[in-house]
Design a protein around this motif. Structure first.
Motif: not given
Length: 245
Positions: A4-5, A181-185, A187-191, A197-199
């Motif tokens: 995932f990372i 990009q965090t919101r985009r990621a 929306s694709q994984s709901f993780d 990781y963004a923080a």
């Protein structure tokens, strides 16, 4: 977890680079404009002072996200006029609108910081320079501005940090910065760990900036260090701490 990372890392790194780019460009442009604006701000004539005061009051007294909406969505209300002026290509791009909004917002804060720093310069040094027949241009160049920038340096660092973190609102107008990009990621994984990781990346960026700013501050204040044969060097003038995250 490792898979995932590896999947989201390129997206977050791309967003982090764009976040740094937006912050640097907006803060640097604002810094170039803040000096003349602060000089107008301290003039006795209301003709020069009042427009700057109104500008500062608006951008310091309203939320950054509201300013961003006014520029991005509000410009669409004036599309015919902007097209005639040849400016519609600029305002239709969300990246340009974000840069313009952040520059104006940072300019308001940096102008007030510089205004306070200029007015904090020791009046005795100014009078001494004037008594030697120094012209105003030389007075500002060799006395006022060097001292003012030393005084304002920690506060300017804080402003850069605040702009770096506050710039996350650019994602609401589809700018693909780190938060976008965090919101985009997500929306694709709901993780939910995506936001962790963004923080962490924001923390790394701001911490690196603080460390670099502290080194620059030590270099700037190097003349304020006195040495004793029996004691380690001690800073004479202990100014406010540099920007913290």
């Amino acid at each position: 977890m490792l898979e995932f990372i590896e999947k989201i890392a390129p997206m977050l790194l791309s967003g982090a680079w764009l976040t740094i780019k937006i912050t640097v460009i907006s803060v640097v442009i604002a810094a170039l404009l803040a000096l003349p604006a602060s000089i107008f701000r301290i003039q006795k004539s209301r003709l020069y002072r009042t427009p700057v005061q109104v500008f500062i009051s608006f951008f310091r007294g309203t939320p950054l996200i509201a300013q961003l909406f006014l520029v991005y969505y509000g410009s669409g209300q004036f599309r015919p006029f902007l097209m005639e002026m040849g400016l519609w290509q600029f305002f239709r791009d969300p990246m340009n609108c974000a840069l313009l909004t952040f520059t104006l917002n940072s300019l308001a804060y940096q102008t007030e910081i510089m205004r306070g720093a200029i007015q904090s310069v020791d009046a005795g040094e100014i009078e001494a320079a004037k008594s030697m027949g120094m012209k105003n241009s030389l007075l500002y160049r060799h006395i006022v501005l060097p001292l003012a920038y030393r005084i304002s340096f920690p506060a300017l660092g804080n402003e850069c940090i605040l702009m770096l973190k506050g710039g996350a609102v650019a994602s609401v107008i589809t700018v693909m910065d780190l938060m976008g990009q965090t919101r985009r990621a997500f929306s694709q994984s709901f993780d939910i760990t995506t936001y962790f990781y963004a923080a962490a990346m924001y923390l790394v960026i701001t911490t690196s900036f603080v460390i670099a700013w502290r080194f620059a501050e030590r270099y700037l204040y190097r003349h304020q260090v006195q040495r004793s044969p029996n004691k380690p060097s001690v800073q004479i003038n202990n100014r406010s701490k540099t920007a913290t995250t």
